[in-house]
Design a protein around this motif. Structure first.
Motif, PDB file in Angstrom:
ATOM      1  N   PHE A  12       0.813  -1.222   0.000  1.00 45.81           N
ATOM      2  CA  PHE A  12       0.000   0.000   0.000  1.00 45.81           C
ATOM      3  C   PHE A  12       0.840   1.263   0.000  1.00 45.81           C
ATOM      4  CE2 PHE A  12      -4.590  -0.563   0.236  1.00 45.81           C
ATOM      5  CZ  PHE A  12      -4.622  -1.938   0.075  1.00 45.81           C
ATOM      6  N   PHE A  43      -4.527   9.443  -9.620  1.00 41.96           N
ATOM      7  CA  PHE A  43      -3.190   9.997  -9.884  1.00 41.96           C
ATOM      8  C   PHE A  43      -2.121   9.058  -9.364  1.00 41.96           C
ATOM      9  CE2 PHE A  43      -4.862  14.625  -9.537  1.00 41.96           C
ATOM     10  CZ  PHE A  43      -5.533  14.450 -10.709  1.00 41.96           C
ATOM     11  N   ALA A  44      -2.356   8.509  -8.151  1.00 41.06           N
ATOM     12  CA  ALA A  44      -1.356   7.627  -7.546  1.00 41.06           C
ATOM     13  C   ALA A  44      -1.083   6.441  -8.462  1.00 41.06           C
ATOM     14  CB  ALA A  44      -1.836   7.148  -6.183  1.00 41.06           C
ATOM     15  N   GLN A 104     -12.022   6.888   2.254  1.00 40.67           N
ATOM     16  CA  GLN A 104     -13.073   7.889   2.156  1.00 40.67           C
ATOM     17  C   GLN A 104     -12.653   9.199   1.513  1.00 40.67           C
ATOM     18  OE1 GLN A 104     -13.693   7.560   6.239  1.00 40.67           O
ATOM     19  NE2 GLN A 104     -15.221   5.963   6.071  1.00 40.67           N
ATOM     20  N   PHE A 105     -11.348   9.385   1.330  1.00 45.91           N
ATOM     21  CA  PHE A 105     -10.890  10.695   0.903  1.00 45.91           C
ATOM     22  C   PHE A 105     -10.281  10.637  -0.489  1.00 45.91           C
ATOM     23  CE2 PHE A 105      -7.458  13.942   0.952  1.00 45.91           C
ATOM     24  CZ  PHE A 105      -8.244  15.060   1.113  1.00 45.91           C
ATOM     25  N   GLY A 106      -9.765   9.462  -0.866  1.00 47.92           N
ATOM     26  CA  GLY A 106      -8.927   9.313  -2.049  1.00 47.92           C
ATOM     27  C   GLY A 106      -9.534   9.802  -3.352  1.00 47.92           C
ATOM     28  N   ALA A 108      -2.029  16.562  -4.962  1.00 51.64           N
ATOM     29  CA  ALA A 108      -2.745  15.377  -4.474  1.00 51.64           C
ATOM     30  C   ALA A 108      -2.006  14.757  -3.293  1.00 51.64           C
ATOM     31  CB  ALA A 108      -2.896  14.364  -5.604  1.00 51.64           C
ATOM     32  N   TYR A 111      -7.378  -0.797  -3.775  1.00 53.47           N
ATOM     33  CA  TYR A 111      -6.616   0.115  -2.920  1.00 53.47           C
ATOM     34  C   TYR A 111      -7.518   0.892  -1.967  1.00 53.47           C
ATOM     35  CZ  TYR A 111      -2.540   3.076  -1.948  1.00 53.47           C
ATOM     36  OH  TYR A 111      -1.488   3.716  -1.350  1.00 53.47           O
ATOM     37  N   VAL A 151     -10.227  10.993  -6.650  1.00 49.94           N
ATOM     38  CA  VAL A 151      -9.413  11.475  -7.755  1.00 49.94           C
ATOM     39  C   VAL A 151      -7.926  11.219  -7.515  1.00 49.94           C
ATOM     40  CG1 VAL A 151      -8.633  13.593  -8.834  1.00 49.94           C
ATOM     41  CG2 VAL A 151     -11.065  13.223  -8.461  1.00 49.94           C
ATOM     42  N   MET A 152      -7.501  11.440  -6.257  1.00 53.16           N
ATOM     43  CA  MET A 152      -6.070  11.367  -5.987  1.00 53.16           C
ATOM     44  C   MET A 152      -5.531   9.953  -6.094  1.00 53.16           C
ATOM     45  SD  MET A 152      -6.174  14.263  -3.087  1.00 53.16           S
ATOM     46  CE  MET A 152      -7.688  13.597  -2.505  1.00 53.16           C
ATOM     47  N   LEU A 153      -6.393   8.954  -5.838  1.00 48.62           N
ATOM     48  CA  LEU A 153      -5.953   7.569  -6.015  1.00 48.62           C
ATOM     49  C   LEU A 153      -5.704   7.284  -7.493  1.00 48.62           C
ATOM     50  CD1 LEU A 153      -8.080   5.505  -3.516  1.00 48.62           C
ATOM     51  CD2 LEU A 153      -5.920   6.675  -3.195  1.00 48.62           C
ATOM     52  N   MET A 170       4.053   8.347  -6.178  1.00 46.17           N
ATOM     53  CA  MET A 170       3.657   9.750  -6.367  1.00 46.17           C
ATOM     54  C   MET A 170       4.822  10.673  -6.037  1.00 46.17           C
ATOM     55  SD  MET A 170      -0.123   9.836  -4.672  1.00 46.17           S
ATOM     56  CE  MET A 170      -0.894  11.299  -5.328  1.00 46.17           C
ATOM     57  N   VAL A 182      -8.194   7.786   5.232  1.00 45.73           N
ATOM     58  CA  VAL A 182      -7.818   8.605   4.077  1.00 45.73           C
ATOM     59  C   VAL A 182      -8.070   7.845   2.781  1.00 45.73           C
ATOM     60  CG1 VAL A 182      -5.902   9.683   2.859  1.00 45.73           C
ATOM     61  CG2 VAL A 182      -6.119   9.970   5.313  1.00 45.73           C
ATOM     62  N   LEU A 183      -7.560   6.608   2.710  1.00 44.29           N
ATOM     63  CA  LEU A 183      -7.654   5.872   1.456  1.00 44.29           C
ATOM     64  C   LEU A 183      -9.087   5.455   1.152  1.00 44.29           C
ATOM     65  CD1 LEU A 183      -4.450   3.677   1.635  1.00 44.29           C
ATOM     66  CD2 LEU A 183      -4.785   5.882   0.533  1.00 44.29           C
ATOM     67  N   LEU A 197      -7.152  13.105  10.158  1.00 43.89           N
ATOM     68  CA  LEU A 197      -7.790  11.932  10.750  1.00 43.89           C
ATOM     69  C   LEU A 197      -7.017  11.445  11.975  1.00 43.89           C
ATOM     70  CD1 LEU A 197      -9.127   9.804   7.773  1.00 43.89           C
ATOM     71  CD2 LEU A 197     -10.130  11.721   8.984  1.00 43.89           C
TER      72      LEU A 197
END
Lengths: 289, 313
Positions: free
Chosen positions: A28, B143-144, B135-137, A245, B186, B139-141, A35, B132-133, A256
């Motif tokens: 993970f 990009f990742a 509930q928040f990701g 990002a 992910y 669009v940014m996931l 990035m 974060v991963l 969090l």
């Protein structure tokens, strides 16, 4: 007995634990590291440096990346207004339901968790006509999106506040205050809100995180927020999009982490709230005798 | 309790038992029927009605209207169109696959986390990272994963230059349906950790003691107690992961370059261009189809959660 039971605890051995956590953790971590690596690349000649990071921050608010920063500003405004909507509309209603309409608790829970079942992409189909009316009434300012965001943060905020609300005895607290001559406003502001501050703070933080990460509604209602701007920027300059990002992910992570700290038990720095809770625990037995 | 705050979906023990109301005195019961208290509910009710009830109703009923606003079933019939059906098939397949993988890997992580200090550093970091991963990701996931397994991604380049493996030998699949699988996993695994960990923590130490005092081993503990008790919550979390993948839009929107391989993307193209299959209000019909799937899944979920709550008393 307890010593014997310890030997049969269901927890895994240290090797198994760290093997699982290590492998999953490393896998993970790869996209996050990727990035970072991506933003440090030095173009065609290869090698790494910080030039892209420096370029983003040296331009300031007027630089090449003004669009992203404006969008970030929009998202911050949205986060603030959404938290305000939640505090003004949700919190008093939840207290009222807990105090006076206990038969509505189930209905309240159902309503607040409903947005999980209704995907944002479905909601947006119906929000489009609603927002064309709103645009006529309040203008098409980006802050109006907060009304929709208040709905999507509802399940998160509800859980955080309800967990706190169930842990304190609202009825006894407010009756104790009322019997000492306090008005309802005093009860709310000086007795209930201090006792609920942990739940309210968690709810606010999680709402901020959700709003900063929201893309679906803003994109389909043609509003600019951080996420929609990142998608636009990524088409022309993927490096900058990845930098922002990465920063946003790290920011959300610490936000969090802060929720975890806030929610951690026994960490009240302010005495007054604690001294209000203490007698409340005694009152019920005294009243029943 | 602190660790469940992050999650919407973790079983919430605090809500159901309403011990407080038992000793509610007579005076406040009478007060409940005065006019001002009822007025206090009006703002919330109005807000929910305007921004949740109304949009949902519009989304559900526009599917039954044609371009002129009169009742028609043409859009609903469009749901039987082979293209639309295959899109629903794609969505359901993708959601099911990532839900199963996410649930298994996530459950393994939960198992590894049993017995760790809930307020310790490890758990704080796992909780926050999962939040974060999951509930928040969005669009940014996307990009990742472009940075990881994109054409110039770190892993792609490493595999190509060091091991001679070209992951895109059969064409670039990242921006199409198969490319969604890894990003979805992910965010599914972290969601599983958030939702399933409370269930594992609900395993009572007395059960382990009872197992031990009756001469049971670690294996009998898991086969006779742990797994039977946890199965309903595991299946519930699996359904929740399915629902999560089925309704997610941002990652796919940011990643896929063209085409509408899954239902949310099809809704987008129906909303932005009026001419999908020559039908208006198709977005409404698609939304209706999504809601039907979601309601079935979430109803099963709540039934399973009720079943698993039996052991948490």
């Amino acid at each position: 007995m307890s010593g014997q039971a310890k030997a049969f605890r269901p927890e895994p051995g240290a090797l198994t634990r760290w093997l699982i956590l290590g492998i999953v953790g490393l896998v993970f971590l790869v996209p996050i590291v990727a990035m970072g690596e991506f933003t440090l690349r030095r173009g065609l000649e290869g090698g790494y440096d910080f030039s892209r990071w420096i370029a983003v921050f040296s331009g300031g608010l007027t630089g090449e990346y003004k669009g992203v920063l404006t969008a970030l500003g929009n998202s911050v405004v949205l986060a603030i207004v959404t938290v305000a909507v939640m505090l003004v509309i949700l919190v008093p209603t939840m207290i009222l339901v807990q105090l006076k309409f206990s038969y509505l608790r189930r209905a309240m829970e159902f309503l607040c968790l409903l947005p999980i079942t209704i995907p944002a992409i479905v909601l947006v189909v119906g929000l489009a006509p609603v927002y064309s009316v709103i645009a006529k009434m309040f203008g098409s300012g980006v802050w109006t999106l907060s009304f929709a965001y208040g709905i999507i943060v509802l399940p998160y905020a509800y859980r955080a506040i309800q967990a706190n609300l169930s842990a304190i005895d609202v009825v006894t607290l407010s009756e104790a205050a009322r019997s000492l001559g306090a008005g309802w406003l005093t009860v709310l502001v000086r007795v209930l809100l201090p006792n609920l501050r942990r739940g309210i703070l968690s709810a606010s933080f999680i709402s901020v995180a959700v709003v900063l990460g929201e893309y679906t509604i803003a994109a389909l209602l043609n509003r600019i927020n951080l996420q929609t701007a990142l998608v636009i920027v990524s088409k022309s300059d993927p490096f900058v999009a990845v930098i922002f990002a990465l920063l946003a992910l790290v920011f959300a992570f610490f936000l969090l982490l802060a929720i975890g700290r806030v929610g951690a038990p026994r960490r009240s720095r302010r005495e007054p709230a604690a001294s209000i809770t203490a007698p409340a625990a005694v009152t019920p037995s005294g009243a029943s005798s | 309790m602190a660790d469940t705050l992050v999650s919407v979906v973790a079983p919430l023990e605090g809500v159901a038992p309403a011990a407080v109301q038992v000793r509610r005195p007579e005076s406040s019961r009478r007060a409940a029927f005065t006019v001002p208290s009822f007025l206090g509910l009006v703002p919330f009710a109005a807000y929910i009605l305007l921004f949740l009830g109304l949009p949902t109703a519009i989304a559900l009923f526009t599917g039954f209207l044609d371009g002129t606003g009169s009742f028609s079933l043409t859009n609903i019939e469009a749901l039987a169109d082979p293209l639309i059906l295959s899109t629903f098939g794609n969505s359901i397949g993708l959601s099911a696959l990532t839900a199963v993988i996410g649930a298994v890997v996530g459950a393994a992580c939960c198992y590894a986390l049993i017995g760790t200090n809930p307020t310790g550093l490890l758990r704080s970091v796992v909780d926050s990272a999962s939040g974060v991963l999951a509930q928040f990701g969005g669009v940014m996931l996307a990009f990742a994963f472009v940075a990881t397994i994109g054409i110039q991604g770190m892993v792609t380049v490493y595999l190509r230059d060091s091991l001679g493996i070209n992951i895109f030998a059969d064409g670039v699949w990242l921006y199409e349906l198969p490319g969604l699988i890894l990003p979805y996993i992910y965010f599914q695994v972290p969601l599983m950790i958030i939702t399933f960990l409370p269930a594992l923590e609900g395993l009572k130490p007395q059960w382990a003691e009872a197992n031990a005092s009756l001469g049971g081993s670690r294996a009998t503990y898991w086969w006779r107690i742990g797994i039977p008790v946890l199965t309903p919550s595991f299946l519930g979390c699996l359904l929740l992961l399915f629902a999560n993948a089925f309704s997610s839009f941002a990652t796919a929107a940011a990643l896929t370059s063209q085409g509408s391989q899954i239902v949310p993307l099809q809704i987008r193209s129906a909303l932005t261009s009026e001419t999908v299959l020559g039908r208006e209000n198709l977005a409404g019909a698609l939304a209706l189809g999504m809601i039907v799937v979601m309601v079935v899944v979430m109803t099963l979920y709540s039934l399973l959660m009720k079943r698993s709550a039996k052991w948490q008393r």
